[in-house]
Scaffold this active site. Structure first.
Site, PDB file in Angstrom:
ATOM      1  N   SER A   8       0.867  -1.188   0.000  1.00 14.34           N
ATOM      2  CA  SER A   8       0.000   0.000   0.000  1.00 14.34           C
ATOM      3  C   SER A   8       0.899   1.232   0.000  1.00 14.34           C
ATOM      4  O   SER A   8       2.061   1.152   0.441  1.00 14.34           O
ATOM      5  CB  SER A   8      -0.872   0.006   1.266  1.00 14.34           C
ATOM      6  OG  SER A   8      -1.558   1.244   1.394  1.00 14.34           O
ATOM      7  N   TYR A  17      -1.177  -0.728  10.536  1.00 14.01           N
ATOM      8  CA  TYR A  17      -1.245  -0.942   9.079  1.00 14.01           C
ATOM      9  C   TYR A  17       0.022  -0.414   8.401  1.00 14.01           C
ATOM     10  O   TYR A  17       0.593  -1.072   7.534  1.00 14.01           O
ATOM     11  CB  TYR A  17      -2.491  -0.238   8.553  1.00 14.01           C
ATOM     12  CG  TYR A  17      -2.830  -0.505   7.102  1.00 14.01           C
ATOM     13  CD1 TYR A  17      -3.205  -1.781   6.673  1.00 14.01           C
ATOM     14  CD2 TYR A  17      -2.818   0.521   6.162  1.00 14.01           C
ATOM     15  CE1 TYR A  17      -3.543  -2.021   5.341  1.00 14.01           C
ATOM     16  CE2 TYR A  17      -3.159   0.288   4.829  1.00 14.01           C
ATOM     17  CZ  TYR A  17      -3.522  -0.980   4.425  1.00 14.01           C
ATOM     18  OH  TYR A  17      -3.848  -1.211   3.108  1.00 14.01           O
TER      19      TYR A  17
HETATM   20  N1  LIG Z   1      -8.998  -0.688  -0.788  1.00 15.64           N
HETATM   21  C1  LIG Z   1      -7.975   0.145  -0.620  1.00 15.64           C
HETATM   22  O1  LIG Z   1      -8.136   1.368  -0.595  1.00 15.64           O
HETATM   23  C2  LIG Z   1      -6.573  -0.400  -0.475  1.00 15.64           C
HETATM   24  C3  LIG Z   1      -5.496   0.495  -0.563  1.00 15.64           C
HETATM   25  C4  LIG Z   1      -4.204   0.009  -0.412  1.00 15.64           C
HETATM   26  C5  LIG Z   1      -3.997  -1.342  -0.182  1.00 15.64           C
HETATM   27  N2  LIG Z   1      -5.039  -2.174  -0.095  1.00 15.64           N
HETATM   28  C6  LIG Z   1      -4.762  -3.576   0.182  1.00 15.64           C
HETATM   29  O2  LIG Z   1      -5.400  -4.392  -0.773  1.00 15.64           O
HETATM   30  C7  LIG Z   1      -5.644  -5.676  -0.185  1.00 15.64           C
HETATM   31  C8  LIG Z   1      -7.076  -6.069  -0.462  1.00 15.64           C
HETATM   32  O3  LIG Z   1      -7.911  -5.095   0.114  1.00 15.64           O
HETATM   33  P1  LIG Z   1      -9.378  -4.802  -0.427  1.00 15.64           P
HETATM   34  O4  LIG Z   1      -9.550  -3.345  -0.395  1.00 15.64           O
HETATM   35  O5  LIG Z   1      -9.620  -5.560  -1.671  1.00 15.64           O
HETATM   36  O6  LIG Z   1     -10.222  -5.392   0.801  1.00 15.64           O
HETATM   37  P2  LIG Z   1     -11.474  -6.379   0.868  1.00 15.64           P
HETATM   38  O7  LIG Z   1     -11.972  -6.307   2.264  1.00 15.64           O
HETATM   39  O8  LIG Z   1     -12.426  -6.075  -0.245  1.00 15.64           O
HETATM   40  O9  LIG Z   1     -10.822  -7.807   0.600  1.00 15.64           O
HETATM   41  C9  LIG Z   1      -9.969  -8.417   1.537  1.00 15.64           C
HETATM   42  C10 LIG Z   1     -10.334  -9.887   1.651  1.00 15.64           C
HETATM   43  O10 LIG Z   1      -9.413 -10.496   2.572  1.00 15.64           O
HETATM   44  C11 LIG Z   1     -10.148 -11.428   3.345  1.00 15.64           C
HETATM   45  N3  LIG Z   1      -9.430 -11.707   4.595  1.00 15.64           N
HETATM   46  C12 LIG Z   1      -9.302 -10.909   5.679  1.00 15.64           C
HETATM   47  N4  LIG Z   1      -8.604 -11.539   6.643  1.00 15.64           N
HETATM   48  C13 LIG Z   1      -8.277 -12.758   6.146  1.00 15.64           C
HETATM   49  C14 LIG Z   1      -7.570 -13.860   6.662  1.00 15.64           C
HETATM   50  N5  LIG Z   1      -7.051 -13.850   7.903  1.00 15.64           N
HETATM   51  N6  LIG Z   1      -7.434 -14.954   5.887  1.00 15.64           N
HETATM   52  C15 LIG Z   1      -7.957 -14.986   4.633  1.00 15.64           C
HETATM   53  N7  LIG Z   1      -8.644 -13.972   4.102  1.00 15.64           N
HETATM   54  C16 LIG Z   1      -8.800 -12.872   4.845  1.00 15.64           C
HETATM   55  C17 LIG Z   1     -11.487 -10.753   3.580  1.00 15.64           C
HETATM   56  O11 LIG Z   1     -12.480 -11.682   3.960  1.00 15.64           O
HETATM   57  C18 LIG Z   1     -11.740 -10.116   2.214  1.00 15.64           C
HETATM   58  O12 LIG Z   1     -12.471 -10.974   1.360  1.00 15.64           O
HETATM   59  C19 LIG Z   1      -5.276  -5.540   1.289  1.00 15.64           C
HETATM   60  O13 LIG Z   1      -3.984  -6.065   1.500  1.00 15.64           O
HETATM   61  C20 LIG Z   1      -5.287  -4.046   1.518  1.00 15.64           C
HETATM   62  O14 LIG Z   1      -4.449  -3.648   2.571  1.00 15.64           O
HETATM   63  C21 LIG Z   1      -6.326  -1.740  -0.240  1.00 15.64           C
END
Ligand SMILES: NC(=O)c1ccc[n+]([C@@H]2O[C@H](COP(=O)([O-])OP(=O)(O)OC[C@H]3O[C@@H](n4cnc5c(N)ncnc54)[C@H](O)[C@@H]3O)[C@@H](O)[C@H]2O)c1
Length: 263
Positions: free
Chosen positions: A141, A154
Site C-alpha cells: 500500500s 497498518y
Molecule cells: N482498498 C484500498 O483502498 C486499499 C489500498 C491500499 C492497499 N489495499 C490492500 O489491498 C488488499 C485487499 O484489500 P481490499 O480493499 O480488496 O479489501 P477487501 O476487504 O475487499 O478484501 C480483503 C479480503 O481479505 C479477506 N481476509 C481478511 N482476513 C483474512 C484472513 N485472515 N485470511 C484470509 N482472508 C482474509 C477478507 O475476507 C476479504 O475478502 C489488502 O492487502 C489491503 O491492505 C487496499
C-alpha cells in the site's frame, strides 16, 4: 493469453482487489485457487468465474493460521502439479494512534498482514524453486511507504510487506523466482464503501487529496498485479509499483498561491 496454463494462488480472493485479480488471471488463462476467511464471499467468486468457464477453486482459510496456508499451497500443487504465481493480498488490522493500539491487536495485525505473507512465500518457494520459475506479488500500500494518522499498525505491516518483497526478490533473482509489491492508494472496495457510509466527509476528503480526484478501481490494481505476475515483467523484481492516482507523489503541502489540482 498472458498467463496461459499458469497456476496461481490468491489470498483474500473473495472480495475487492483479490476478486478482481482472480477475474483478470482467469481471463488470461490461469488456473486459479482463491483463499479467503469468508466462505460465502470466496465461494461466490469461484462459482461466478467457474460458470463463465474458468478453472478456479476456493479454499476456506484463515491466512493467519500456518496450517491453513500449508493446506492451501498443498491443494494448489496437488490439484495442478505446480505453482507459478502467489498473490498475497488479504489483510486485517487494528486501527488507532500508536499510543492507543493494544499489544494483542498490534501482534495480530502483524500476524495476519505480514507474517502470513512471509510464510506463504516460504511455502510457495518450494514448488517454484523446483521448477525454476515463479512470480510472487504482494499487495502492500502507499501506507507502507509513509505514515497515516491512526493507521500505525497498518503502516508498519505494509512497510514490512514492501521490504519482504525486496529481500525475496534479490535472494531468488538467480533462481527464476521474482517477487514484487503493488502499492495501491485508496481503491473503491468494500472497506472504502463502508467508510463512505460511516463517514462521508472523510471519504470525500480522501478523494480530494488524490491528484486524479477519484478513488481507484479494483480492476486497475488487478491490472498491475497481472503485469507483475506475467512474463511481461520478466526483468522486474524486488520492487514496488505505486498505483494511487498521484497521491504518494504529493508532499502534503497545501496549495500555495491558489494553485491546486484544478489549476
Ligand atoms: N482498498 C484500498 O483502498 C486499499 C489500498 C491500499 C492497499 N489495499 C490492500 O489491498 C488488499 C485487499 O484489500 P481490499 O480493499 O480488496 O479489501 P477487501 O476487504 O475487499 O478484501 C480483503 C479480503 O481479505 C479477506 N481476509 C481478511 N482476513 C483474512 C484472513 N485472515 N485470511 C484470509 N482472508 C482474509 C477478507 O475476507 C476479504 O475478502 C489488502 O492487502 C489491503 O491492505 C487496499
Amino acid at each position: 493469453m498472458r498467463l496461459d496454463g499458469r497456476v496461481a494462488v490468491i489470498t483474500g480472493g473473495g472480495s475487492g482487489i483479490g476478486a478482481a485479480t482472480a477475474r483478470a488471471f482467469t481471463r488470461e488463462g490461469a488456473r486459479v485457487v482463491i483463499a479467503d476467511i469468508d466462505a460465502d464471499a470466496g465461494t461466490a467468486v469461484a462459482d461466478e468465474l467457474r460458470a463463465g468457464g474458468a478453472t478456479i477453486d476456493f479454499v476456506h482459510a484463515d491466512a493467519a493460521e500456518p496450517a491453513a496456508l500449508e493446506r492451501l499451497v498443498a491443494f494448489a500443487v496437488d490439484t495442478h502439479s505446480t505453482l507459478d504465481v502467489l498473490h498475497n493480498n488479504h489483510v486485517a488490522f487494528e486501527s488507532g494512534r500508536v499510543g492507543d493500539l493494544t499489544l494483542d491487536g498490534f501482534r495480530r495485525s502483524l500476524d495476519v498482514g505480514l507474517t502470513s505473507y512471509w510464510y506463504a512465500t516460504k511455502l510457495a518457494l518450494v514448488p517454484m524453486l523446483a521448477q525454476g520459475r515463479g512470480s510472487i506479488v504482494n499487495t502492500a500500500s502507499v501506507s507502507g511507504l509513509a505514515g497515516d494518522f491512526g493507521l500505525g499498525a497498518y503502516n508498519v505491516l505494509k512497510a514490512g510487506v514492501v521490504n519482504l518483497s525486496r529481500v525475496t526478490g534479490i535472494e531468488y533473482a538467480r533462481k527464476g523466482v521474482r517477487c514484487n509489491a503493488v502499492c495501491p492508494g485508496p481503491i473503491g472496495t468494500p472497506p472504502i464503501d463502508r467508510l463512505h457510509e460511516a463517514a462521508p466527509q472523510i471519504w470525500s476528503d480522501i478523494r480530494d487529496a488524490i491528484p486524479m480526484g477519484r478513488y481507484g478501481r479494483a480492476e486497475e490494481i488487478a491490472n498491475v498485479v497481472l503485469f507483475l505476475a506475467s512474463d511481461e515483467s520478466a526483468f522486474v523484481t524486488g520492487t514496488h509499483v505505486v498505483a494511487d492516482g498521484g497521491l504518494w507523489a504529493h508532499s502534503g503541502m497545501p496549495p500555495i498561491g491558489g494553485l491546486g489540482p484544478d489549476f
